[in-house]
Design a protein around this motif. Structure first.
Motif, mmCIF file in Angstrom:
data_model
loop_
_atom_site.group_PDB
_atom_site.id
_atom_site.type_symbol
_atom_site.label_atom_id
_atom_site.label_comp_id
_atom_site.label_asym_id
_atom_site.label_seq_id
_atom_site.Cartn_x
_atom_site.Cartn_y
_atom_site.Cartn_z
ATOM 1 N N LYS A 153 -5.329 4.110 -1.428
ATOM 2 C CA LYS A 153 -6.741 4.087 -1.052
ATOM 3 C C LYS A 153 -7.534 3.109 -1.912
ATOM 4 O O LYS A 153 -8.536 2.535 -1.447
ATOM 5 C CB LYS A 153 -7.331 5.490 -1.153
ATOM 6 C CG LYS A 153 -6.809 6.447 -0.068
ATOM 7 C CD LYS A 153 -7.353 7.852 -0.236
ATOM 8 C CE LYS A 153 -6.795 8.788 0.845
ATOM 9 N NZ LYS A 153 -7.254 10.186 0.678
ATOM 10 N N ILE A 171 -2.093 7.763 3.472
ATOM 11 C CA ILE A 171 -2.288 6.827 2.359
ATOM 12 C C ILE A 171 -2.472 7.625 1.062
ATOM 13 O O ILE A 171 -3.277 8.546 1.006
ATOM 14 C CB ILE A 171 -3.515 5.927 2.610
ATOM 15 C CG1 ILE A 171 -3.368 5.199 3.952
ATOM 16 C CG2 ILE A 171 -3.683 4.923 1.480
ATOM 17 C CD1 ILE A 171 -4.608 4.416 4.361
ATOM 18 N N ASN A 217 -14.825 3.213 5.807
ATOM 19 C CA ASN A 217 -15.521 2.548 4.694
ATOM 20 C C ASN A 217 -16.638 1.629 5.171
ATOM 21 O O ASN A 217 -17.188 0.854 4.384
ATOM 22 C CB ASN A 217 -14.517 1.737 3.866
ATOM 23 C CG ASN A 217 -13.816 2.570 2.808
ATOM 24 O OD1 ASN A 217 -14.296 2.707 1.679
ATOM 25 N ND2 ASN A 217 -12.676 3.138 3.162
ATOM 26 N N ILE A 242 -9.839 -4.098 0.244
ATOM 27 C CA ILE A 242 -9.855 -4.796 1.543
ATOM 28 C C ILE A 242 -11.245 -4.700 2.172
ATOM 29 O O ILE A 242 -11.800 -5.688 2.673
ATOM 30 C CB ILE A 242 -8.799 -4.195 2.499
ATOM 31 C CG1 ILE A 242 -7.385 -4.304 1.908
ATOM 32 C CG2 ILE A 242 -8.847 -4.900 3.858
ATOM 33 C CD1 ILE A 242 -6.333 -3.553 2.713
ATOM 34 N N VAL A 245 -7.141 -0.168 -0.213
ATOM 35 C CA VAL A 245 -7.963 -0.193 1.002
ATOM 36 C C VAL A 245 -9.426 -0.463 0.651
ATOM 37 O O VAL A 245 -10.129 -1.206 1.360
ATOM 38 C CB VAL A 245 -7.821 1.129 1.786
ATOM 39 C CG1 VAL A 245 -8.821 1.185 2.929
ATOM 40 C CG2 VAL A 245 -6.400 1.278 2.323
ATOM 41 N N THR A 246 -9.892 0.112 -0.431
ATOM 42 C CA THR A 246 -11.272 -0.119 -0.886
ATOM 43 C C THR A 246 -11.508 -1.599 -1.173
ATOM 44 O O THR A 246 -12.577 -2.152 -0.844
ATOM 45 C CB THR A 246 -11.570 0.713 -2.146
ATOM 46 O OG1 THR A 246 -11.422 2.098 -1.841
ATOM 47 C CG2 THR A 246 -12.975 0.456 -2.666
ATOM 48 N N ILE A 299 -4.155 -6.109 11.143
ATOM 49 C CA ILE A 299 -3.390 -5.363 10.140
ATOM 50 C C ILE A 299 -1.990 -5.110 10.699
ATOM 51 O O ILE A 299 -1.831 -4.481 11.747
ATOM 52 C CB ILE A 299 -4.071 -4.028 9.802
ATOM 53 C CG1 ILE A 299 -5.506 -4.273 9.323
ATOM 54 C CG2 ILE A 299 -3.274 -3.263 8.760
ATOM 55 C CD1 ILE A 299 -6.368 -3.031 9.321
ATOM 56 N N ILE A 341 0.857 -1.183 0.000
ATOM 57 C CA ILE A 341 0.000 0.000 0.000
ATOM 58 C C ILE A 341 0.897 1.239 0.000
ATOM 59 O O ILE A 341 1.804 1.349 0.836
ATOM 60 C CB ILE A 341 -0.925 0.006 1.234
ATOM 61 C CG1 ILE A 341 -1.829 -1.244 1.200
ATOM 62 C CG2 ILE A 341 -1.758 1.279 1.284
ATOM 63 C CD1 ILE A 341 -2.676 -1.410 2.435
ATOM 64 N N VAL A 355 -4.536 2.371 7.879
ATOM 65 C CA VAL A 355 -5.329 1.416 7.101
ATOM 66 C C VAL A 355 -6.569 1.011 7.880
ATOM 67 O O VAL A 355 -7.687 0.956 7.337
ATOM 68 C CB VAL A 355 -4.477 0.181 6.731
ATOM 69 C CG1 VAL A 355 -5.342 -0.880 6.042
ATOM 70 C CG2 VAL A 355 -3.318 0.574 5.827
ATOM 71 N N ALA A 387 -9.099 3.788 7.887
ATOM 72 C CA ALA A 387 -9.710 3.941 6.569
ATOM 73 C C ALA A 387 -10.776 2.877 6.345
ATOM 74 O O ALA A 387 -11.824 3.138 5.734
ATOM 75 C CB ALA A 387 -8.637 3.858 5.479
ATOM 76 N N LEU A 388 -10.536 1.656 6.842
ATOM 77 C CA LEU A 388 -11.534 0.588 6.726
ATOM 78 C C LEU A 388 -12.780 0.910 7.541
ATOM 79 O O LEU A 388 -13.909 0.683 7.081
ATOM 80 C CB LEU A 388 -10.929 -0.742 7.180
ATOM 81 C CG LEU A 388 -9.860 -1.345 6.267
ATOM 82 C CD1 LEU A 388 -9.226 -2.568 6.926
ATOM 83 C CD2 LEU A 388 -10.457 -1.721 4.908
#
Length: 335
Positions: free
Chosen positions: A245, A240, A296, A251, A248-249, A265, A231, A289, A292-293
């Motif tokens: 990113k 990031i 999301n 994941i 990450v999307t 992680i 990443i 990360v 960010a998850l």
């Protein structure tokens, strides 16, 4: 008597004039020949400096495997020699440093312990061997200071092992053209303290980056228990990048497709720099990360984050390629 003397003098004058005329004609002819000869030499010189790989005859010699050069007895490559599967190296074509890409080897050459380095020994060994395997000399000389200033910042290996291409440095550049190994470019320099050697096997760049998908991540987690990802972050930061990113999307999509899946992680670095700084940086990146998850839509109970710095390398940190492999994020299945 006077009449006879006058006739003799007149005859001598005519002979003298004829000889002078012939000398002038001879001189003129010689000058014309000299000019023609100079013109031929100029044309030959220009022709000899033109470089076209198609004009280099194929060598039928067995040159072995990359980097194709075994150093002469009593000499060795100093520690830190560069060997990369793909990079750029600059070679002097008509005094212009020209980039070629492919598999690269660059080394500083020195005498083995207990021996004295000989410039003549290194240069003669190299030249005799290269000629014996069908190499063609392309350049033997120095570049200008202006040329060095033009190109040097384009060279990513400036200052590293095997560096050459300075304006006060004599470089010898040879090409071996083969049907089996392709085009091989070899250049070297030497002085009374040591030498440098560059070998490049010309190859076209091949793209190996493929897009990471949610399916790939899910498959790795199911079959291997973990997924190794690369990443992108801002340099020496935990931010990031746009490309990162996108990973990450994927994941997040893998976690959304399997609601029971929980992951740890893990952030990892190479061994460059301070160990404590690397551990803190890897921890911050792992947490970036994770956050960010969560942004999301992934429940925070399903993800944890921790950094390990350089404590768990995938491979030895003994080359730039291996260090890049160690700078990674791992997703580890925890249920």
């Amino acid at each position: 008597m006077k009449k006879t003397a006058l006739i003799f003098a007149f005859s001598a004058f005519i002979v003298s004039c004829n000889q002078s005329t012939k000398q002038q004609e001879s001189t003129s002819d010689a000058q014309e020949n000299t000019i023609e000869t100079k013109d031929v030499k100029t044309e030959d010189t220009q022709a000899s400096t033109e470089f076209n790989i198609e004009n280099i005859p194929f060598s039928t010699a067995d040159i072995g495997d990359f980097p194709f050069i075994n150093l002469p007895k009593g000499l060795e490559a100093r520690k830190g020699a560069i060997q990369k599967n793909f990079d750029v190296c600059f070679f002097p074509i008509n005094g212009v440093m020209t980039p070629f890409e492919g598999k690269l080897y660059k080394a500083n050459v020195t005498a083995v312990q207990g021996e004295e380095y000989s410039q003549r020994y290194f240069e003669k060994s190299m030249e005799d061997y290269l000629l014996s395997v069908g190499a063609v000399k392309v350049f033997d000389g120095e570049i200008t200071k202006e040329e060095y200033e033009r190109y040097n910042k384009q060279d990513p290996n400036k200052g590293a092992s095997g560096d050459m291409g300075y304006w006060d440095q004599n470089m010898k550049f040879y090409v071996i053209r083969t049907k089996e190994k392709g085009n091989v470019y070899i250049q070297f320099t030497s002085n009374n303290a040591g030498g440098t050697l560059n070998v490049l096997q010309e190859e076209a760049f091949q793209q190996t980056i493929t897009k990471v998908t949610a399916d790939d991540i899910a498959k790795d987690l199911t079959e291997k228990g973990k997924s190794i990802l690369y990443i992108n972050f801002d340099v020496d930061k935990a931010n990031i990048t746009t490309e990162g990113k996108e990973v990450v999307t994927q994941i997040a999509e893998a976690l959304q497709n399997d609601k029971s899946l929980k992951i740890a992680i893990e952030g990892h670095t190479d061994n460059t720099g301070d160990a404590l700084h690397n551990k803190k940086l890897s921890d911050a990146r792992a947490n970036s990360v994770m956050n960010a998850l969560i942004t999301n839509g992934i429940d925070k109970s399903r993800v944890t984050a921790k950094g390990f710095g350089a404590e768990k390398p995938l491979v030895a940190n003994d080359s730039e390629e291996n260090k890049a492999r160690n700078r990674r994020v791992e997703l580890v299945k925890v249920n």
